[in-house]
Design a protein around this motif. Structure first.
Motif, PDB file in Angstrom:
ATOM      1  N   ALA A  65      -1.986  -3.913  -4.823  1.00 52.43           N
ATOM      2  CA  ALA A  65      -2.495  -2.831  -3.930  1.00 52.43           C
ATOM      3  C   ALA A  65      -3.080  -1.878  -4.941  1.00 52.43           C
ATOM      4  N   HIS A  66      -4.495  -1.563  -4.809  1.00 50.88           N
ATOM      5  CA  HIS A  66      -5.000  -0.585  -5.825  1.00 50.88           C
ATOM      6  C   HIS A  66      -6.133   0.259  -5.145  1.00 50.88           C
ATOM      7  N   ARG A  67      -6.315   1.363  -5.587  1.00 51.72           N
ATOM      8  CA  ARG A  67      -7.174   2.631  -4.901  1.00 51.72           C
ATOM      9  C   ARG A  67      -8.585   2.437  -5.729  1.00 51.72           C
ATOM     10  N   ILE A 124       0.918  -1.144   0.034  1.00 51.83           N
ATOM     11  CA  ILE A 124      -0.150   0.031   0.033  1.00 51.83           C
ATOM     12  C   ILE A 124       0.997   1.263  -0.041  1.00 51.83           C
ATOM     13  N   GLU A 132       2.422   1.615  -3.603  1.00 50.76           N
ATOM     14  CA  GLU A 132       1.346   2.082  -4.662  1.00 50.76           C
ATOM     15  C   GLU A 132       0.872   3.651  -4.266  1.00 50.76           C
ATOM     16  N   PHE A 143      -7.177   2.101  -0.259  1.00 54.39           N
ATOM     17  CA  PHE A 143      -6.387   1.073  -0.941  1.00 54.39           C
ATOM     18  C   PHE A 143      -6.731  -0.155  -0.393  1.00 54.39           C
ATOM     19  N   TYR A 144      -6.954  -1.170  -1.481  1.00 55.44           N
ATOM     20  CA  TYR A 144      -7.464  -2.640  -1.363  1.00 55.44           C
ATOM     21  C   TYR A 144      -5.928  -3.197  -1.946  1.00 55.44           C
ATOM     22  N   PHE A 145      -5.713  -4.264  -0.843  1.00 50.67           N
ATOM     23  CA  PHE A 145      -4.546  -5.197  -1.278  1.00 50.67           C
ATOM     24  C   PHE A 145      -4.753  -6.614  -1.046  1.00 50.67           C
ATOM     25  N   GLU A 160      -4.227   0.257   8.455  1.00 49.44           N
ATOM     26  CA  GLU A 160      -4.385  -0.775   7.581  1.00 49.44           C
ATOM     27  C   GLU A 160      -5.044  -2.046   8.422  1.00 49.44           C
TER      28      GLU A 160
END
Length: 619
Positions: free
Chosen positions: A509-511, A462, A465, A501-503, A483
């Motif tokens: 990891a992407h927002r 996270i 990214e 943000f998801y992981f 987190e």
């Protein structure tokens, strides 16, 4: 009945001034002996049917904590400040005695007066007790009221003596050894709470308290003070004057129940002292309200001490030759009474000798704000640490020595400190380019802080990214929460001002943000058929945007809104037709059931699926 000091201002308006003048005159007039009598043992408050629970925790530093407790008795969350014991960090398995510090009549809901108006935080930093500072309770006398009043359902005795102790003992390493002290209204409460709850406190202190509630004129004085402090009705508290509840909260009547406790009682005379602004008349302060209240405190305290003498109950008494009803004198009494409190609670009155050396001493020499040492050096995973009055210093052979303090120090403690996921610091705290926030780097991540978001840890994928997107200068802005592990799938999520943000190990990891995030939430986040986000959000034609997920995509445009398209037959047909650039345009619904199959609508047609075969229908 805590009078405001001059810096905080006074009550405004004609009626407010009349009430305060009336109370001052009444208080000054009550200079006469008070009769004492014995009453049967008071009834004890009923324990709450359900246990209290912790709602939220905010760390202000590594040992100053704001804890919000759900109180079943009061039916509301109650704030409590904790100043954790000196050896909290050096002895992680130890438990510590507790000292409650109660506020005065004008207690506010944002913070304890002991923190705002005195040096309590610094004073207790080297004391090996956990200091408990309840917040709120204006005009409550910290008692269980007979009925709600002025928007408050006060059940403070139940909260302080029944609901809070189990939480402190189970979650904040407290022992059952307790003391209680208070100023003004809080001094009154400290005495009657210790008397009414015989196993609750070993030490009780009253600083300028009113140690009778029923003697001539006292109910009227209390009624006037409560009305002036916030428009409260004393009859909602203990009923009309003369009712049994008044006697059951009168320290004078309960004095015999204080046998065996360590007692401290203090008061000034009301004459102008070194912390008062004198008038043209020698010895007379311009603070007439504070003069009258302190005079009343002195007289009631003297009568209370007389009762203790009759009962052969020892007490330490400090009658100051001057001083009005104001905070600087209560700060003084807090310090004066400490040695006795420490003895009663079984802890040393003074901190142990300590010195700093080596790389830590170099850091301390260059950062005088750290103050004096509280402990010697001690081992932590991966290095050494030492605690100081205003922070901690950590050392590793590879990274050197660095201080951690303040709100970032609190965030580090919230993240489990050296035992947590950040490791030890590798640099000092520094401001960020936007002038809004601050950060500090650690071995496995960093802590970021702003006044609005607090201190939050960012690490791993996270952090990488977020950095790729520009850190706090990018669209995500600052983190607003820690987190956390996603509850039902292998992954994590962390909230930022510009979207979370998801992981997951499979997707990275992407927002997710905006209306696409809203649709993701509507469908159940990662627990839905969409799963975790698998790519960043991308722009499309006509100001549209889309995000790709494990199980499909979410599309948004200003004219169509946000809708999800599942991977499979419908996605395949729409793709072959050119996605949003083709004849169908953007989706305008989610997939829904129809007889024998399912359907999804688009701007210029729809797609149906029956027997796993998809068909495009144009308009």
């Amino acid at each position: 009945m805590a009078g405001k000091n001059r810096a905080r201002g006074g009550t405004t308006g004609r009626s407010g001034r009349r009430t305060r003048r009336g109370l001052a005159v009444l208080a000054a007039a009550l200079v006469l002996p008070f009769a004492a009598a014995q009453v049967p043992a008071p009834a004890q408050p009923t324990a709450a049917a359900a246990p209290a629970t912790i709602r939220n925790v905010v760390w202000h530093s590594d040992r100053h904590v704001e804890v919000w407790v759900n109180s079943p008795a009061m039916g509301a969350p109650i704030q409590v400040r904790l100043l954790l014991a000196r050896d909290w960090n050096t002895q992680p398995n130890a438990k510590f005695p507790v000292l409650y510090m109660l506020d005065g009549l004008r207690a506010t809901d944002d913070d304890s007066g002991w923190i705002k108006e005195t040096g309590a935080v610094d004073f207790f930093a080297d004391k090996n007790v956990t200091t408990v500072l309840p917040v709120g309770g204006q005009a409550s006398f910290y008692s269980d009221w007979l009925q709600p009043n002025n928007g408050k359902n006060y059940k403070w005795e139940t909260f302080l003596t029944k609901e809070l102790p189990p939480l402190l003992e189970s979650q904040w390493r407290a022992t059952s050894t307790r003391g209680i002290a208070g100023l003004s209204m809080g001094g009154t409460a400290a005495m009657f709470l210790a008397a009414r709850n015989p196993d609750f406190a070993k030490f009780a202190a009253s600083y300028s308290g009113f140690l009778t509630t029923t003697s001539t004129g006292m109910p009227q004085a209390i009624q006037l003070a409560m009305a002036d402090a916030g428009g409260f009705d004393a009859e909602a508290m203990w009923g009309p004057p003369g009712s049994p509840q008044w006697e059951e909260h009168d320290p004078l009547y309960l004095a015999d129940r204080l046998k065996g406790k360590s007692l401290y009682i203090s008061s000034g005379t009301g004459a102008s002292g070194k912390h008062d602004e004198g008038s043209e008349i020698p010895g007379v302060s311009t603070n007439m309200f504070g003069t009258g209240l302190e005079t009343l405190s002195l007289i009631t305290s003297q009568n209370f001490i007389g009762k203790l003498h009759e009962l052969h109950i020892p007490a330490t008494v400090n009658y100051r030759s001057a001083g009005t009803h104001t905070w600087p004198y209560w700060d003084f009494e807090m310090r004066q009474s400490w040695a006795q409190a420490a003895s009663a609670l079984g802890v040393p009155a003074a901190k142990p000798a300590c010195v700093s050396g080596g790389a830590i001493d170099v850091v301390v020499a260059g950062n005088g704000w750290l103050g004096d040492c509280l402990t010697g050096e001690y081992r932590v995973p991966g290095g050494l640490a030492q605690d100081f009055r205003h922070g901690r210093v950590f050392y590793t052979p590879e990274g050197g020595a660095h201080p951690v303090a303040g709100r970032i120090g609190g965030g580090y403690q919230a993240a489990a400190g050296p035992q947590g996921g950040l490791g030890l610091p590798v640099g000092g705290e520094a401001p960020l380019p936007d002038g809004r926030g601050r950060f500090q780097p650690f071995q496995q991540g960093a802590l970021y802080w702003t006044p609005e978001t607090g201190a939050q840890m960012v690490r791993g994928a996270i952090l990488a990214e977020w950095g790729r997107q520009g850190f706090e200068g990018g669209p995500a802005k600052y983190p607003v929460g820690p987190e956390v592990k996603t509850p039902n799938r292998d992954g994590a999520v962390q909230s930022f001002e510009g979207g979370p943000f998801y992981f997951s190990p499979a997707t990275g990891a992407h927002r997710v943000e905006g209306l696409i995030l809203g649709k993701y939430a509507e469908l159940g986040f990662e627990n839905s058929w969409l799963g975790f986000p698998a790519a960043p959000e991308f722009p499309l034609k006509d100001l549209g945007r889309y995000s790709r997920f494990e199980g499909g995509n979410i599309y948004w445009s200003p004219l169509s809104g946000a809708w999800a398209v599942r991977n499979g037959p419908i996605m395949d047909v729409w793709r072959d037709a050119g996605f949003e650039n083709g004849r169908l345009g953007f989706p305008i619904s989610d997939e829904f059931a129809i007889p024998g199959g399912s359907q999804q609508n688009f701007q210029h047609g729809f797609i149906t699926v029956r027997d796993n075969r998809a068909e495009l229908h144009g308009l």
